[in-house]
Design an enzyme around this catalytic site. Structure first.
Site, mmCIF file in Angstrom:
data_model
loop_
_atom_site.group_PDB
_atom_site.id
_atom_site.type_symbol
_atom_site.label_atom_id
_atom_site.label_comp_id
_atom_site.label_asym_id
_atom_site.label_seq_id
_atom_site.Cartn_x
_atom_site.Cartn_y
_atom_site.Cartn_z
ATOM 1 N N GLU A 94 0.827 -1.200 0.000
ATOM 2 C CA GLU A 94 0.000 0.000 0.000
ATOM 3 C C GLU A 94 0.862 1.252 0.000
ATOM 4 O OE1 GLU A 94 -3.504 -1.122 3.022
ATOM 5 O OE2 GLU A 94 -2.582 0.817 3.332
ATOM 6 N N CYS A 107 3.389 8.432 1.219
ATOM 7 C CA CYS A 107 3.598 7.549 2.371
ATOM 8 C C CYS A 107 3.907 6.160 1.845
ATOM 9 C CB CYS A 107 2.330 7.555 3.214
ATOM 10 S SG CYS A 107 2.342 6.390 4.567
ATOM 11 N N CYS A 114 3.831 -6.657 8.807
ATOM 12 C CA CYS A 114 4.631 -6.153 9.928
ATOM 13 C C CYS A 114 4.558 -7.152 11.076
ATOM 14 C CB CYS A 114 4.066 -4.803 10.381
ATOM 15 S SG CYS A 114 5.024 -4.010 11.687
ATOM 16 N N CYS A 118 1.367 -4.212 17.104
ATOM 17 C CA CYS A 118 0.602 -3.137 17.759
ATOM 18 C C CYS A 118 -0.894 -3.484 17.647
ATOM 19 C CB CYS A 118 0.883 -1.781 17.106
ATOM 20 S SG CYS A 118 2.623 -1.295 17.201
ATOM 21 N N CYS A 121 -3.386 -1.757 14.981
ATOM 22 C CA CYS A 121 -2.951 -1.539 13.595
ATOM 23 C C CYS A 121 -3.309 -2.724 12.698
ATOM 24 C CB CYS A 121 -1.435 -1.317 13.594
ATOM 25 S SG CYS A 121 -0.750 -1.131 11.941
ATOM 26 N N GLY A 161 4.822 -1.772 7.763
ATOM 27 C CA GLY A 161 6.138 -2.254 8.144
ATOM 28 C C GLY A 161 6.867 -1.368 9.139
ATOM 29 N N GLU A 162 7.909 -1.925 9.740
ATOM 30 C CA GLU A 162 8.752 -1.178 10.676
ATOM 31 C C GLU A 162 10.077 -0.885 9.965
ATOM 32 O OE1 GLU A 162 8.801 0.502 13.550
ATOM 33 O OE2 GLU A 162 10.904 0.739 13.034
ATOM 34 N N LEU A 217 4.508 6.890 19.758
ATOM 35 C CA LEU A 217 4.547 6.754 21.218
ATOM 36 C C LEU A 217 3.218 6.190 21.729
ATOM 37 C CD1 LEU A 217 6.469 7.239 23.566
ATOM 38 C CD2 LEU A 217 5.559 9.556 23.770
ATOM 39 N N ASN A 292 -7.807 5.466 13.688
ATOM 40 C CA ASN A 292 -8.646 4.881 12.638
ATOM 41 C C ASN A 292 -9.287 3.635 13.179
ATOM 42 O OD1 ASN A 292 -8.216 6.432 10.135
ATOM 43 N ND2 ASN A 292 -6.094 5.986 10.641
ATOM 44 N N CYS A 335 -3.297 2.739 7.147
ATOM 45 C CA CYS A 335 -2.913 1.663 8.046
ATOM 46 C C CYS A 335 -3.313 0.268 7.594
ATOM 47 C CB CYS A 335 -3.480 1.912 9.445
ATOM 48 S SG CYS A 335 -3.179 3.549 10.022
HETATM 49 N N1 SAH Z 1 6.158 0.860 12.106
HETATM 50 C C1 SAH Z 1 6.256 2.274 12.033
HETATM 51 C C2 SAH Z 1 5.602 2.912 10.807
HETATM 52 C C3 SAH Z 1 4.296 2.362 10.312
HETATM 53 S S1 SAH Z 1 2.753 2.760 11.051
HETATM 54 C C4 SAH Z 1 5.739 2.901 13.290
HETATM 55 O O1 SAH Z 1 5.241 2.196 14.152
HETATM 56 O O2 SAH Z 1 5.880 4.104 13.440
HETATM 57 C C5 SAH Z 1 2.452 4.465 10.752
HETATM 58 C C6 SAH Z 1 1.730 5.114 11.932
HETATM 59 O O3 SAH Z 1 0.327 4.791 11.956
HETATM 60 C C7 SAH Z 1 2.290 4.706 13.276
HETATM 61 O O4 SAH Z 1 2.376 5.854 14.093
HETATM 62 C C8 SAH Z 1 1.222 3.773 13.780
HETATM 63 O O5 SAH Z 1 1.286 3.608 15.154
HETATM 64 C C9 SAH Z 1 -0.035 4.450 13.282
HETATM 65 N N2 SAH Z 1 -1.236 3.617 13.271
HETATM 66 C C10 SAH Z 1 -1.352 2.297 13.024
HETATM 67 N N3 SAH Z 1 -2.634 1.902 13.126
HETATM 68 C C11 SAH Z 1 -3.343 2.985 13.448
HETATM 69 C C12 SAH Z 1 -4.731 3.223 13.693
HETATM 70 N N4 SAH Z 1 -5.625 2.243 13.641
HETATM 71 N N5 SAH Z 1 -5.103 4.481 13.967
HETATM 72 C C13 SAH Z 1 -4.186 5.490 14.020
HETATM 73 N N6 SAH Z 1 -2.879 5.334 13.806
HETATM 74 C C14 SAH Z 1 -2.459 4.089 13.536
#
Ligand code: SAH
Length: 349
Positions: A94, A107, A114, A118, A121, A161-162, A217, A292, A335
């Site tokens: 994506e 983006c 990933c 989390c 996500c 991804g990270e 964070l 989201n 996401c």
């Molecule tokens: N792995 C990296 C980058 C990818 S995620 C990271 O963790 O930063 C990009 C951003 O979207 C991150 O800040 C992640 O925590 C956030 N994110 C993921 N799912 C989300 C959701 N459902 N609502 C809001 N932000 C979300």
């Protein structure tokens, strides 16, 4: 057949060395590099200032990793474009192109899926299939630029991804896209977002201090963060914030903290006060994101009033805070959601 080399993932010096070894003159490398990184061709037969023989030789030795558009959704609300791209091996990634007053920001994804787990996500639900190659991250930018006839001015590594777990390919991507023989994008216009892989934050600040760092964070303390982000059990809030302070000291660059507001989880006044006291005095800003809502979990996004109250507490404590507007609300523009619904539809049929 021996495996062909990934030509778009090579730097200009690497390509020059290779072509010289094949007995070609040095300027050929510059020509090929320009086709790949300035004209974005994905087929050697389109390199029309090279002889047919040379094009054939190149195709025998090298493979061009491309991002082929399989789905493109354009938001009727704000013009955000969401791409699903197919990689050479059939995997889907994506990418989101966003239009701002200052230009286009893209983006990009750094892995297929990933592994970070989390809980809020969608990208992590099926785990990580593999890292993306530098060339496949580049191709996400190049295909969008080619199809839209635009040049992006900003890149965020905030897709699937990270990025810091795919360190070698991500840094190669950064080096190539900022190189003056390619897109020549300013490093200051590129943000890398991490969930907090602390040793790699140190590697990044030491080797490439000019990029912008975003840190996801999402909670002010270990108790909450470990519940929603398993990575926190490895590197807790204190260790992570120490790395961020060191990053600022070394690079003199502002860090952006991402904070997805989830109702009843991390959005209380108390959380705001705790966050403010932790971040006080740091060269940083907090980006509040109305979470989201993802089909696969039960999190509910915080109300607008909650966002305002939370942001007011941070601001009162001297912490610059922005509330991210939701882009492409009509096209599942965030996401991992579109990829999941696409892949599910594909397997259902
Ligand atoms: N792995 C990296 C980058 C990818 S995620 C990271 O963790 O930063 C990009 C951003 O979207 C991150 O800040 C992640 O925590 C956030 N994110 C993921 N799912 C989300 C959701 N459902 N609502 C809001 N932000 C979300």
């Amino acid at each position: 057949m021996t495996e062909r080399k990934d030509i778009r993932g090579m730097t200009l010096p690497e390509l020059t060395e290779d072509l010289l070894a094949m007995g070609l003159p040095k300027f050929r490398a510059g020509q090929v590099y320009s086709w790949l990184h300035q004209k974005y061709v994905h087929d050697f037969s389109d390199m029309t200032n090279l002889s047919k023989d040379l094009r054939r030789t190149l195709a025998e030795h090298y493979e061009i990793f491309d991002a082929k558009t399989v789905l493109k959704k354009v938001s009727q609300v704000d013009g955000t474009v969401k791409y699903l791209y197919e990689m050479n091996d059939g995997n889907i990634v994506e990418t989101v192109l966003m239009k701002y007053k200052y230009g286009y920001s893209i983006c990009v994804s750094s892995q297929i899926g990933c592994d970070m787990g989390c809980s809020f996500c969608a990208s992590t639900i099926d785990g990580c299939a593999r890292n993306l190659r530098a060339s496949e991250i580049l191709a996400q930018v190049y295909t969008a630029q080619r199809e839209m006839g635009i040049r992006v001015s900003h890149i965020v590594l905030m897709g699937m991804g990270e990025p810091l777990l795919n360190y070698d390919h991500v840094t190669r991507f950064l080096d190539i896209i900022t190189g003056e023989d390619g897109v020549n994008l300013s490093a200051r216009h590129i943000s890398l977002s991490t969930c907090g892989i602390v040793p790699r934050i140190y590697d990044l600040m030491e080797s490439r201090p000019q990029f912008t760092l975003s840190v996801s964070l999402h909670a002010p303390n270990d108790e909450i963060r470990s519940k929603i982000m398993p990575v926190n059990k490895r590197w807790g809030v204190e260790v992570l914030l120490k790395a961020c302070k060191d990053y600022i000291a070394v690079t003199n660059r502002r860090i952006s903290f991402e904070y997805a507001m989830m109702s009843g989880i991390n959005d209380s006044d108390e959380c705001a006060r705790e966050l403010a006291s932790r971040l006080k005095g740091m060269l940083c800003h907090v980006n509040l994101i109305p979470a989201n809502e993802v089909r696969e979990n039960d999190y509910v996004r915080s109300s607008d009033e909650r966002l305002k109250a939370f942001s007011a507490i941070l601001e009162k404590n001297g912490i610059t805070t922005t509330v991210r507007r939701t882009l492409g609300p009509d096209i599942e523009a965030s996401c991992g959601q579109l990829r999941r619904s696409h892949t599910k539809e594909a397997t259902a049929t």
